[in-house]
Design an enzyme around this catalytic site. Structure first.
Site, PDB file in Angstrom:
ATOM      1  N   TRP A   1     -28.393   4.810  13.744  1.00 23.50           N
ATOM      2  CA  TRP A   1     -27.454   4.470  14.682  1.00 23.50           C
ATOM      3  C   TRP A   1     -26.224   5.288  13.709  1.00 23.50           C
ATOM      4  O   TRP A   1     -25.868   4.677  12.675  1.00 23.50           O
ATOM      5  CB  TRP A   1     -27.048   3.114  14.567  1.00 23.50           C
ATOM      6  CG  TRP A   1     -25.971   2.525  15.451  1.00 23.50           C
ATOM      7  CD1 TRP A   1     -26.052   2.389  16.735  1.00 23.50           C
ATOM      8  CD2 TRP A   1     -24.608   2.439  15.136  1.00 23.50           C
ATOM      9  NE1 TRP A   1     -24.788   2.312  17.450  1.00 23.50           N
ATOM     10  CE2 TRP A   1     -24.118   2.188  16.232  1.00 23.50           C
ATOM     11  CE3 TRP A   1     -23.884   2.476  13.869  1.00 23.50           C
ATOM     12  CZ2 TRP A   1     -22.486   1.784  16.316  1.00 23.50           C
ATOM     13  CZ3 TRP A   1     -22.842   2.165  13.772  1.00 23.50           C
ATOM     14  CH2 TRP A   1     -21.802   1.827  15.026  1.00 23.50           C
TER      15      TRP A   1
ATOM     16  N   CYS B   1     -29.492   1.393  11.860  1.00 25.61           N
ATOM     17  CA  CYS B   1     -30.525   1.923  11.314  1.00 25.61           C
ATOM     18  C   CYS B   1     -31.512   1.064  10.871  1.00 25.61           C
ATOM     19  O   CYS B   1     -31.283   0.193  10.268  1.00 25.61           O
ATOM     20  CB  CYS B   1     -30.001   2.963  10.080  1.00 25.61           C
ATOM     21  SG  CYS B   1     -28.640   3.978  10.554  1.00 25.61           S
TER      22      CYS B   1
ATOM     23  N   GLU C   1     -19.042 -14.511  27.469  1.00 22.90           N
ATOM     24  CA  GLU C   1     -20.506 -13.885  27.370  1.00 22.90           C
ATOM     25  C   GLU C   1     -20.951 -13.186  28.536  1.00 22.90           C
ATOM     26  O   GLU C   1     -21.658 -12.104  28.253  1.00 22.90           O
ATOM     27  CB  GLU C   1     -21.232 -15.101  27.026  1.00 22.90           C
ATOM     28  CG  GLU C   1     -22.689 -14.920  26.677  1.00 22.90           C
ATOM     29  CD  GLU C   1     -23.005 -13.763  25.573  1.00 22.90           C
ATOM     30  OE1 GLU C   1     -22.076 -13.255  24.831  1.00 22.90           O
ATOM     31  OE2 GLU C   1     -24.312 -13.176  25.467  1.00 22.90           O
TER      32      GLU C   1
ATOM     33  N   ASN D   1     -30.384   2.850   5.188  1.00 24.74           N
ATOM     34  CA  ASN D   1     -29.530   1.953   6.106  1.00 24.74           C
ATOM     35  C   ASN D   1     -28.296   1.456   5.368  1.00 24.74           C
ATOM     36  O   ASN D   1     -28.504   0.857   4.286  1.00 24.74           O
ATOM     37  CB  ASN D   1     -30.476   0.857   6.608  1.00 24.74           C
ATOM     38  CG  ASN D   1     -29.607  -0.354   7.388  1.00 24.74           C
ATOM     39  OD1 ASN D   1     -29.962  -1.455   7.030  1.00 24.74           O
ATOM     40  ND2 ASN D   1     -28.600   0.088   8.195  1.00 24.74           N
ATOM     41  N   GLY D   2     -27.271   1.590   5.994  1.00 24.28           N
ATOM     42  CA  GLY D   2     -25.831   1.242   5.119  1.00 24.28           C
ATOM     43  C   GLY D   2     -24.769   2.363   5.232  1.00 24.28           C
ATOM     44  O   GLY D   2     -24.979   3.231   6.089  1.00 24.28           O
TER      45      GLY D   2
ATOM     46  N   ARG E   1     -32.558  -1.299  16.102  1.00 26.76           N
ATOM     47  CA  ARG E   1     -31.205  -1.162  15.108  1.00 26.76           C
ATOM     48  C   ARG E   1     -30.611   0.168  15.299  1.00 26.76           C
ATOM     49  O   ARG E   1     -29.753   0.458  14.726  1.00 26.76           O
ATOM     50  CB  ARG E   1     -31.959  -1.349  13.547  1.00 26.76           C
ATOM     51  CG  ARG E   1     -32.871  -2.377  13.583  1.00 26.76           C
ATOM     52  CD  ARG E   1     -33.380  -2.495  12.169  1.00 26.76           C
ATOM     53  NE  ARG E   1     -32.469  -2.343  11.173  1.00 26.76           N
ATOM     54  CZ  ARG E   1     -31.852  -3.530  10.651  1.00 26.76           C
ATOM     55  NH1 ARG E   1     -32.504  -4.789  10.899  1.00 26.76           N
ATOM     56  NH2 ARG E   1     -31.104  -3.513   9.595  1.00 26.76           N
TER      57      ARG E   1
ATOM     58  N   GLU F   1     -22.012  -4.253  28.256  1.00 28.44           N
ATOM     59  CA  GLU F   1     -23.059  -3.797  27.283  1.00 28.44           C
ATOM     60  C   GLU F   1     -24.176  -2.952  27.849  1.00 28.44           C
ATOM     61  O   GLU F   1     -24.609  -1.993  27.358  1.00 28.44           O
ATOM     62  CB  GLU F   1     -24.020  -4.897  26.740  1.00 28.44           C
ATOM     63  CG  GLU F   1     -23.291  -5.740  25.383  1.00 28.44           C
ATOM     64  CD  GLU F   1     -23.799  -6.777  24.793  1.00 28.44           C
ATOM     65  OE1 GLU F   1     -24.087  -6.569  23.681  1.00 28.44           O
ATOM     66  OE2 GLU F   1     -24.374  -7.423  25.409  1.00 28.44           O
TER      67      GLU F   1
ATOM     68  N   LYS G   1     -22.109  -9.416  28.561  1.00 27.79           N
ATOM     69  CA  LYS G   1     -23.678  -8.676  29.023  1.00 27.79           C
ATOM     70  C   LYS G   1     -23.440  -7.592  30.128  1.00 27.79           C
ATOM     71  O   LYS G   1     -24.061  -6.609  29.765  1.00 27.79           O
ATOM     72  CB  LYS G   1     -24.373  -9.973  29.764  1.00 27.79           C
ATOM     73  CG  LYS G   1     -24.764 -10.981  28.853  1.00 27.79           C
ATOM     74  CD  LYS G   1     -26.185 -10.501  27.754  1.00 27.79           C
ATOM     75  CE  LYS G   1     -25.484 -10.242  26.571  1.00 27.79           C
ATOM     76  NZ  LYS G   1     -24.954 -10.689  25.525  1.00 27.79           N
TER      77      LYS G   1
ATOM     78  N   LYS H   1     -28.539  -3.535  17.666  1.00 27.38           N
ATOM     79  CA  LYS H   1     -28.546  -5.107  17.413  1.00 27.38           C
ATOM     80  C   LYS H   1     -28.352  -5.693  16.118  1.00 27.38           C
ATOM     81  O   LYS H   1     -27.653  -6.606  16.248  1.00 27.38           O
ATOM     82  CB  LYS H   1     -30.011  -5.318  17.777  1.00 27.38           C
ATOM     83  CG  LYS H   1     -30.238  -7.030  18.025  1.00 27.38           C
ATOM     84  CD  LYS H   1     -31.340  -7.281  18.865  1.00 27.38           C
ATOM     85  CE  LYS H   1     -31.347  -8.694  19.273  1.00 27.38           C
ATOM     86  NZ  LYS H   1     -30.272  -9.174  20.214  1.00 27.38           N
TER      87      LYS H   1
ATOM     88  N   HIS I   1      -1.502 -14.929  34.476  1.00 29.72           N
ATOM     89  CA  HIS I   1      -0.602 -14.211  33.430  1.00 29.72           C
ATOM     90  C   HIS I   1      -0.882 -12.538  33.147  1.00 29.72           C
ATOM     91  O   HIS I   1      -0.759 -12.443  32.061  1.00 29.72           O
ATOM     92  CB  HIS I   1      -0.238 -14.961  32.228  1.00 29.72           C
ATOM     93  CG  HIS I   1      -0.013 -16.296  32.258  1.00 29.72           C
ATOM     94  ND1 HIS I   1       1.192 -16.848  32.661  1.00 29.72           N
ATOM     95  CD2 HIS I   1      -0.707 -17.445  32.256  1.00 29.72           C
ATOM     96  CE1 HIS I   1       1.389 -17.955  32.906  1.00 29.72           C
ATOM     97  NE2 HIS I   1       0.000 -18.509  32.701  1.00 29.72           N
TER      98      HIS I   1
HETATM   99  C1  G6P Z   1     -24.327  -6.638  17.836  1.00 30.09           C
HETATM  100  C2  G6P Z   1     -25.425  -7.114  18.868  1.00 30.09           C
HETATM  101  C3  G6P Z   1     -24.698  -8.120  19.561  1.00 30.09           C
HETATM  102  C4  G6P Z   1     -24.750  -9.319  18.611  1.00 30.09           C
HETATM  103  C5  G6P Z   1     -23.789  -9.033  17.455  1.00 30.09           C
HETATM  104  C6  G6P Z   1     -23.683  -9.925  16.311  1.00 30.09           C
HETATM  105  O1  G6P Z   1     -23.211  -6.372  18.423  1.00 30.09           O
HETATM  106  O2  G6P Z   1     -25.452  -6.016  19.846  1.00 30.09           O
HETATM  107  O3  G6P Z   1     -25.733  -8.592  20.719  1.00 30.09           O
HETATM  108  O4  G6P Z   1     -24.171 -10.613  19.258  1.00 30.09           O
HETATM  109  O5  G6P Z   1     -24.094  -7.746  16.733  1.00 30.09           O
HETATM  110  O6  G6P Z   1     -25.046  -9.799  15.829  1.00 30.09           O
HETATM  111  P1  G6P Z   1     -25.477 -11.188  15.071  1.00 30.09           P
HETATM  112  O7  G6P Z   1     -26.897 -10.788  14.702  1.00 30.09           O
HETATM  113  O8  G6P Z   1     -24.670 -11.512  13.618  1.00 30.09           O
HETATM  114  O9  G6P Z   1     -25.407 -12.548  15.852  1.00 30.09           O
END
Ligand code: G6P
Length: 614
Positions: free
Chosen positions: A75, A2, A487, A101-102, A27, A494, A491, A609, A510
């Protein structure tokens, strides 16, 4: 999660707020809404499910005159994404509008009590309880809005950044925070508030980061006033912002994600600027230099992080164990905080976070401090909450990352962890000076090497077409490239919504090997390192089962070239730096597959994010 934004001044309130919402859309984008007050004492609230552009469409032709306003991009946590659950929420009498937000953890208890007193609720959100409670207190105690906010916040448990607007007070906004970020911008005859500084960076560079428990009173014609819940005055600490607007725009790229992938040579230069000196012979990280004894005597390093930052921390584990001889554990911040972590003096907790605001990581930092560990932050967003809660730290300096899927922050984090590990190795004498100088020199060359990797763009775009319609992917790597595999898989998941799993290549036998057939591609990260021969066997095992293979290999590799269906060659770098160069083609592969599938890569469904809720 948010984003909130507020404006008070002589400018075009609606335009400032809408532009601000677009900047904060990373956000969350489940719904957006805006509340405007004008001098005639009218409070207009417009809100709409979906992205900010839906809100703009709905507002066209409406009365948008205003001297002050607040806005929100959501969000969803409590209640589905809908017009009704969209913020701003207003008090039943229509006197107050509020954005939040929260998460309000005790909202149910508060709501039940208010319902008993006759309050009617119109949404399923936890937020509505805040605005109803504030108005209930204001009316019941016949007090000012600020007093009502103070009283209400004393009853609230959870996290919040809020902004409240009162119908008859077109010259005032009240804002407050606890555990969710909030920054105030002070311009000429105008003030702003937002979840981060991006909505007002083009209007002013004067920012005040609100602290937990503080309430800001923004009043036209008066200086910003900050008080706490008990009415004590707080100091107004003005910070000069260094962000530029160009960093917040796409700069000719179709998506922020692609722009950020291509920015990496430069962002990596920024991460090492001033830190690698004498042609690589000396590495200077101030936070390490200033806490030399702590690092030299560390008995253990505990990384806490979430998401992509957790993957970078996993690379850090290999680095610190290999070159500093320090035992390392890597914890998900969300698990760590509820796991009774056994910590004490001698332990260094390194919190990694791009945003510096992730709720779980922030909570982990607080717990680690309470338990007596030395807490070091590795963050990107300057002035964010985690760097303010840690004993020391190092910024990664990659500039604002807007694409929801993290790219340049990952490579920046790995780079800065490498710098920290090298400077600790130097202090401890665990790595010969010549070896430090060799890696230090290679570090300086990394931006150019990444530039070279980016030349694979067209090849990867073509390759992506072959794999766009796979339903599952396996990403395999060993050693410090096991996290690269994690990672790469993240990607893809996501942004393309294809199921992908990252696995240590040998562990694949395994379990996941059972999944391999001609329909499930494996992406194997196999640079020439000390595990190369081992991973060649793993490649053979996949091939023997008919799986198709995309391999990331070191330039000039011939062995894997003969086994894999496709190879992407990356330049040779010291082993500990290979996750940086190997992750870039994986970012591009995920990007193009998502584009081929017509997905919105900058705003993937359900994600946000900055995760400021648990
Ligand atoms: C969310 C984002 C990710 C990020 C994660 C941790 O899930 O979509 O891209 O890696 O939060 O965020 P930070 O700001 O703590 O790295």
């Amino acid at each position: 999660m948010c984003g909130i934004v507020g404006y008070l001044g002589d400018g075009n309130t609606y335009e400032v707020l809408i532009k601000g919402l677009h900047r904060l859309e990373y956000r969350g984008y489940d719904s957006a809404g805006i509340a405007l007050v004008d001098t005639k004492g009218k409070l207009h609230v417009y809100k709409s499910k979906g992205k900010v552009e839906n809100l703009e469409n709905m507002c066209s032709g409406k009365d948008l005159e205003a001297t002050a306003g607040i806005a929100h991009t959501r969000w969803a946590t409590h209640g589905e994404p809908s017009d009704n659950n969209a913020h701003p929420h207003y008090s039943e009498d229509g006197n107050l509008a509020l954005v939040h937000n929260g998460t309000i953890e005790n909202y149910k208890v508060l709501k039940d009590a208010l319902v008993k007193h006759g309050c009617k609720f119109h949404s399923e959100t936890d937020t509505e309880v805040l605005v109803q409670l504030i108005e209930y207190i204001r009316l019941g105690n016949n007090c000012s809005l600020v007093e009502a906010v103070q009283e209400a916040l004393k009853q609230v448990e959870g996290a919040y950044a809020i902004a409240v607007l009162e119908k008859d007070k077109p010259d005032t906004i009240i804002a407050a925070r606890k555990s969710s970020p909030l920054v105030i911008g002070i311009g000429e005859n105008e003030m702003f508030l937002a979840s981060d500084a991006s909505p007002f960076v083009e209007y002013t560079s004067n920012a005040v980061y609100l602290k937990d428990g503080e309430i800001a009173i923004l009043k036209k014609g008066e200086p910003l006033k900050i008080i706490d819940l008990d009415n004590n005055n707080s100091k107004v600490d003005v910070t000069k912002l260094k962000m530029s607007i160009s960093e917040l725009e796409k700069g000719g790229y179709p998506h922020f994600m692609l722009k950020e992938i291509f920015e990496q040579p430069n962002t990596l230069r920024e991460s090492i600027r001033g830190r690698v000196v004498d042609g690589g012979k000396r590495i200077i990280i101030n936070g390490v230099r200033d806490n030399k004894e702590t690092f030299v005597n560390a008995r253990r390093i505990v990384f806490v992080a979430c998401g992509t930052s957790w993957h970078a921390a996993m690379v850090g584990k290999y680095l610190f164990q290999d070159i500093c001889d320090i035992p390392v554990v890597v914890e998900y911040a969300s698990e760590f905080r509820y796991s009774n972590p056994v910590l004490g003096p001698g332990d260094i907790v390194i919190a990694l976070s791009q945003s510096g605001e992730t709720a779980d990581t922030l909570a982990a930092v607080k717990i680690a401090r309470e338990k007596g560990a030395f807490v070091f932050g590795v963050c990107n967003a300057v002035g964010s909450s985690i760097p303010r809660e840690t004993h020391s730290g190092a910024y990664i300096h990659v500039g604002p990352e807007i694409g929801v899927a993290s790219t340049k922050a990952f490579t920046g984090q790995v780079m800065v962890l490498t710098l920290i590990a090298l400077s600790v190795a130097h202090l401890k004498g665990t790595l010969p000076e010549e070896e430090i100088a060799r890696i230090g020199k290679a570090l300086l060359d990394i931006p150019e090497k990444v530039e070279k990797v980016l030349k694979l763009n067209d090849k990867i775009e073509r390759l992506s077409a072959i794999y766009t319609y796979a339903h599952n992917f396996l990403y395999l790597g060993r050693g410090c490239n096991f996290p690269t595999a994690l990672e790469g898989a993240l990607k893809l998941k996501e942004i393309s919504y294809i199921h992908a799993e990252g696995y240590p290549a040998a562990e694949m036998k395994h379990g996941p090997i059972a999944l391999i057939d001609e329909e499930m591609p494996s992406v194997i990260i196999a640079p020439k390192d000390h595990l190369y021969d081992k991973i060649v066997s793993n490649v053979q095992q996949v091939k023997a089962r008919g799986g198709s293979i995309v391999a990331i290999v070191t330039e000039g590799d011939t062995v894997i070239k003969n086994l894999a269906n496709h190879v992407l060659e990356i330049p040779e770098v010291p082993e500990c730096l290979s996750p940086i160069v190997a992750s870039v083609p994986l970012q591009l592969l995920a990007y193009y597959i998502a584009i081929n599938k017509g997905k919105d890569v900058d705003m993937p469904r359900n994600l946000a994010k900055s995760v400021t809720v648990e």
